[in-house]
Scaffold this motif. Structure first.
Motif, PDB file in Angstrom:
ATOM      1  N   ASP A  23       0.832  -1.208   0.000  1.00 56.51           N
ATOM      2  CA  ASP A  23       0.000   0.000   0.000  1.00 56.51           C
ATOM      3  C   ASP A  23       0.866   1.257   0.000  1.00 56.51           C
ATOM      4  N   PHE A  24       1.905   1.278   0.837  1.00 58.99           N
ATOM      5  CA  PHE A  24       2.788   2.440   0.900  1.00 58.99           C
ATOM      6  C   PHE A  24       3.453   2.678  -0.452  1.00 58.99           C
ATOM      7  N   TRP A  25       3.885   1.602  -1.082  1.00 58.04           N
ATOM      8  CA  TRP A  25       4.523   1.702  -2.397  1.00 58.04           C
ATOM      9  C   TRP A  25       3.523   2.170  -3.456  1.00 58.04           C
ATOM     10  N   SER A  26       2.321   1.583  -3.451  1.00 55.88           N
ATOM     11  CA  SER A  26       1.336   1.937  -4.489  1.00 55.88           C
ATOM     12  C   SER A  26       0.850   3.382  -4.350  1.00 55.88           C
ATOM     13  N   GLU A  27       0.927   3.929  -3.141  1.00 54.11           N
ATOM     14  CA  GLU A  27       0.548   5.325  -2.932  1.00 54.11           C
ATOM     15  C   GLU A  27       1.705   6.279  -3.227  1.00 54.11           C
ATOM     16  N   GLY A  28       2.842   5.736  -3.647  1.00 57.54           N
ATOM     17  CA  GLY A  28       3.984   6.563  -4.014  1.00 57.54           C
ATOM     18  C   GLY A  28       4.782   7.079  -2.837  1.00 57.54           C
ATOM     19  N   LEU A  29       4.573   6.499  -1.659  1.00 59.01           N
ATOM     20  CA  LEU A  29       5.303   6.943  -0.473  1.00 59.01           C
ATOM     21  C   LEU A  29       6.718   6.374  -0.426  1.00 59.01           C
ATOM     22  N   TRP A  30       6.913   5.254  -1.105  1.00 54.69           N
ATOM     23  CA  TRP A  30       8.214   4.594  -1.180  1.00 54.69           C
ATOM     24  C   TRP A  30       8.496   4.253  -2.636  1.00 54.69           C
ATOM     25  N   PRO A  31       9.754   4.304  -3.064  1.00 58.63           N
ATOM     26  CA  PRO A  31      10.075   4.002  -4.463  1.00 58.63           C
ATOM     27  C   PRO A  31       9.937   2.517  -4.819  1.00 58.63           C
ATOM     28  N   SER A  32       9.951   1.652  -3.816  1.00 58.28           N
ATOM     29  CA  SER A  32       9.755   0.223  -4.027  1.00 58.28           C
ATOM     30  C   SER A  32       9.022  -0.328  -2.802  1.00 58.28           C
ATOM     31  N   VAL A  33       8.632  -1.590  -2.873  1.00 61.48           N
ATOM     32  CA  VAL A  33       7.938  -2.207  -1.741  1.00 61.48           C
ATOM     33  C   VAL A  33       8.885  -2.225  -0.547  1.00 61.48           C
ATOM     34  N   LEU A  34       8.368  -1.813   0.588  1.00 60.23           N
ATOM     35  CA  LEU A  34       9.141  -1.683   1.816  1.00 60.23           C
ATOM     36  C   LEU A  34       9.760  -3.012   2.241  1.00 60.23           C
ATOM     37  N   GLN A  35      11.073  -3.040   2.397  1.00 58.81           N
ATOM     38  CA  GLN A  35      11.794  -4.212   2.896  1.00 58.81           C
ATOM     39  C   GLN A  35      12.059  -4.010   4.382  1.00 58.81           C
ATOM     40  N   ILE A  36      11.689  -4.998   5.184  1.00 56.17           N
ATOM     41  CA  ILE A  36      11.784  -4.892   6.637  1.00 56.17           C
ATOM     42  C   ILE A  36      12.630  -6.040   7.172  1.00 56.17           C
TER      43      ILE A  36
END
Length: 182
Positions: free
Chosen positions: A62-75
């Motif tokens: 969701d964060f990635w699709s909303e443009g908040l992160w350049p890629s899917v968050l890696q944790i």
């Protein structure tokens, strides 16, 4: 988040963890990116960090699709004593994963015992914190900020001092009341 907020320490942890999650999810760096939850055993620090990880992992796309992160968050989530026990080849794998992660969550930092007085746990912590310089980092520790200089070396202390710290030294272990209620 599913944390017990009925008691003051639990509520304070929940509020700090929630603020950190919101900032990390939105990648808002204006107030810093590191959080240290400090206090005695049994007040909910580890529980809060596990909830932070779960929330961020569940919403990474969701964060990635909303443009908040350049890629899917890696944790990356780890119990620090287990990281200290890693053999050399697994330590190298840990560093590889750490370098790729945007969010790092370390539980129980400072609880490790250096049985052989090698200094390796301190060096591993220093290297880990150095790698986390520009990352989102959440740490739990039983060591209060006033004790960091005796628990950690000076290089680690200088890095930890830049973090927002919720110090709950003196808070009571809530687990005995849970056992009585059951």
């Amino acid at each position: 988040m599913g944390l017990d907020e009925s008691e003051t320490p639990g509520r304070r942890i929940a509020l700090h963890a929630e603020a950190w999650i919101k900032a990390a999810g939105r990648n808002k760096r204006d107030r810093g990116t590191w959080l240290v939850l400090s206090g005695p055993t049994g007040i909910g620090k580890s529980h809060a960090l596990r909830r932070c990880r779960r929330f961020l992992a569940n919403h990474a796309i969701d964060f990635w699709s909303e443009g908040l992160w350049p890629s899917v968050l890696q944790i990356v989530f780890a119990v620090w004593s287990r990281v200290c026990e890693l053999p050399k080849d697994e330590w190298d794998d840990w560093l590889y994963d750490l370098r790729r992660a945007a969010v790092v969550i370390l539980d129980d930092v400072g609880s490790e015992v250096d049985r052989f007085r090698s200094g390796e746990p301190a060096e591993r912590l220093r290297v880990t914190l150095e790698e986390c310089g520009a990352k989102w980092l959440a740490i739990s520790t039983n060591a209060g900020p006033e004790n960091w200089e005796t628990v950690f070396d000076a290089r680690v202390c200088s890095r930890l001092n830049r973090a927002a710290c919720l110090d709950l030294t003196g808070a009571k272990d809530y687990r005995p009341s849970l056992k009585r209620a059951a």
